[in-house]
Design a protein around this motif. Sequence first.
Motif, PDB file in Angstrom:
ATOM      1  N   GLY A  62       0.621  -1.227   0.158  1.00 51.76           N
ATOM      2  CA  GLY A  62       0.050   0.004   0.015  1.00 51.76           C
ATOM      3  C   GLY A  62       0.904   1.205   0.009  1.00 51.76           C
ATOM      4  O   GLY A  62       0.319   2.443  -0.028  1.00 51.76           O
ATOM      5  N   GLU A  63       2.155   1.290   0.120  1.00 45.44           N
ATOM      6  CA  GLU A  63       2.841   2.487   0.022  1.00 45.44           C
ATOM      7  C   GLU A  63       3.700   2.809  -1.243  1.00 45.44           C
ATOM      8  O   GLU A  63       4.562   2.261  -1.801  1.00 45.44           O
ATOM      9  N   THR A  64       2.652   3.546  -2.081  1.00 43.19           N
ATOM     10  CA  THR A  64       2.803   3.745  -3.474  1.00 43.19           C
ATOM     11  C   THR A  64       2.676   5.108  -3.897  1.00 43.19           C
ATOM     12  O   THR A  64       2.521   5.541  -4.850  1.00 43.19           O
ATOM     13  N   GLY A  65       3.151   6.250  -2.701  1.00 44.26           N
ATOM     14  CA  GLY A  65       3.032   7.416  -2.931  1.00 44.26           C
ATOM     15  C   GLY A  65       4.426   7.988  -3.305  1.00 44.26           C
ATOM     16  O   GLY A  65       5.389   7.236  -3.075  1.00 44.26           O
ATOM     17  N   GLN A  66       4.247   9.362  -3.588  1.00 47.25           N
ATOM     18  CA  GLN A  66       5.755   9.776  -4.079  1.00 47.25           C
ATOM     19  C   GLN A  66       6.750  10.214  -2.870  1.00 47.25           C
ATOM     20  O   GLN A  66       7.923  10.008  -2.970  1.00 47.25           O
ATOM     21  N   SER A  67       6.043  10.217  -1.759  1.00 46.22           N
ATOM     22  CA  SER A  67       6.887  10.368  -0.366  1.00 46.22           C
ATOM     23  C   SER A  67       6.036   9.356   0.705  1.00 46.22           C
ATOM     24  O   SER A  67       4.862   8.667   0.241  1.00 46.22           O
ATOM     25  N   ILE A  68       6.640   9.215   1.718  1.00 46.12           N
ATOM     26  CA  ILE A  68       5.963   8.207   2.674  1.00 46.12           C
ATOM     27  C   ILE A  68       6.069   8.516   4.103  1.00 46.12           C
ATOM     28  O   ILE A  68       7.097   9.249   4.396  1.00 46.12           O
ATOM     29  N   THR A  69       4.925   8.479   4.889  1.00 49.83           N
ATOM     30  CA  THR A  69       5.194   8.386   6.463  1.00 49.83           C
ATOM     31  C   THR A  69       4.959   6.983   6.816  1.00 49.83           C
ATOM     32  O   THR A  69       4.149   6.434   6.717  1.00 49.83           O
ATOM     33  N   TYR A  70       5.971   6.660   7.606  1.00 49.38           N
ATOM     34  CA  TYR A  70       6.465   5.312   8.004  1.00 49.38           C
ATOM     35  C   TYR A  70       6.271   4.984   9.458  1.00 49.38           C
ATOM     36  O   TYR A  70       7.213   6.006  10.004  1.00 49.38           O
ATOM     37  N   LEU A  71       5.758   4.080   9.844  1.00 51.62           N
ATOM     38  CA  LEU A  71       6.042   3.724  11.615  1.00 51.62           C
ATOM     39  C   LEU A  71       6.809   2.403  11.704  1.00 51.62           C
ATOM     40  O   LEU A  71       6.131   1.478  11.852  1.00 51.62           O
ATOM     41  N   PRO A  72       8.168   2.359  11.579  1.00 51.68           N
ATOM     42  CA  PRO A  72       9.018   1.276  11.688  1.00 51.68           C
ATOM     43  C   PRO A  72       8.975   0.743  13.284  1.00 51.68           C
ATOM     44  O   PRO A  72       8.811   1.386  14.383  1.00 51.68           O
ATOM     45  N   THR A  73       9.134  -0.472  13.488  1.00 47.43           N
ATOM     46  CA  THR A  73       9.103  -1.178  14.665  1.00 47.43           C
ATOM     47  C   THR A  73      10.428  -1.503  15.209  1.00 47.43           C
ATOM     48  O   THR A  73      10.578  -1.798  16.333  1.00 47.43           O
ATOM     49  N   ALA A  74      11.435  -1.323  14.237  1.00 51.59           N
ATOM     50  CA  ALA A  74      12.840  -1.702  14.394  1.00 51.59           C
ATOM     51  C   ALA A  74      13.555  -0.592  13.401  1.00 51.59           C
ATOM     52  O   ALA A  74      13.066  -0.322  12.477  1.00 51.59           O
ATOM     53  N   SER A  75      14.800  -0.716  13.696  1.00 54.96           N
ATOM     54  CA  SER A  75      15.772   0.182  12.533  1.00 54.96           C
ATOM     55  C   SER A  75      15.537  -0.741  11.398  1.00 54.96           C
ATOM     56  O   SER A  75      15.604  -1.907  11.192  1.00 54.96           O
ATOM     57  N   VAL A  76      15.564   0.152  10.252  1.00 51.69           N
ATOM     58  CA  VAL A  76      15.269  -0.524   8.764  1.00 51.69           C
ATOM     59  C   VAL A  76      15.830   0.614   7.893  1.00 51.69           C
ATOM     60  O   VAL A  76      15.979   1.704   8.003  1.00 51.69           O
TER      61      VAL A  76
END
Length: 183
Positions: free
Chosen positions: A56-70
Amino acid sequence: MVVHPILVNQIDDTTKTICYSQSVVILGHQPTGGNGIYTYQWQQSPDNINWTNLTGETGQSITYLPTASVYLRRIVYSSPCLSYSASVYILVQPPITNNTIQKDQSVCVNTPASILIGSSPVGANGIYIYSWEQSIDNGLNWTTIAGAAGINYDPGIMTVTTKFRRIVTSTLCVGPQANSSHE
């Protein structure tokens, strides 16, 4: 035969350091080249080698909530061209934990209470900022104690039943990422 210009795909690839349970915004620049029509797919990787698509992450930019370093990167499709951006590292600091203060004590009115001993917290970046709060209505309302900024707190002479708690933040992990001891 149609030859399309090289597809340029850039994102903000500056390493981001965040607190656990905090989202991060990665800005994707407008691509150039290809056929001029762009679709996007963001990917993640734990090691910057093995990549999986973020559903579902198909935008020009992203807002992301990681649960670990990535690591994150963006793929840009502009038929027949395909381009992978540089990756960006998201360093997720562990949550602040082990924030406890000693148990309740009983004292007579107008006598000093013992110093409240606080544990040594862990998590975040290891640089902690302390504040203490008190409540005289059994924890319904809390007020910050001016000048109380140490790992321990001396409540002094007690005149009324009071609850105390310690708030631990770090230079980065504040607000919802802070940790409050149990009263």
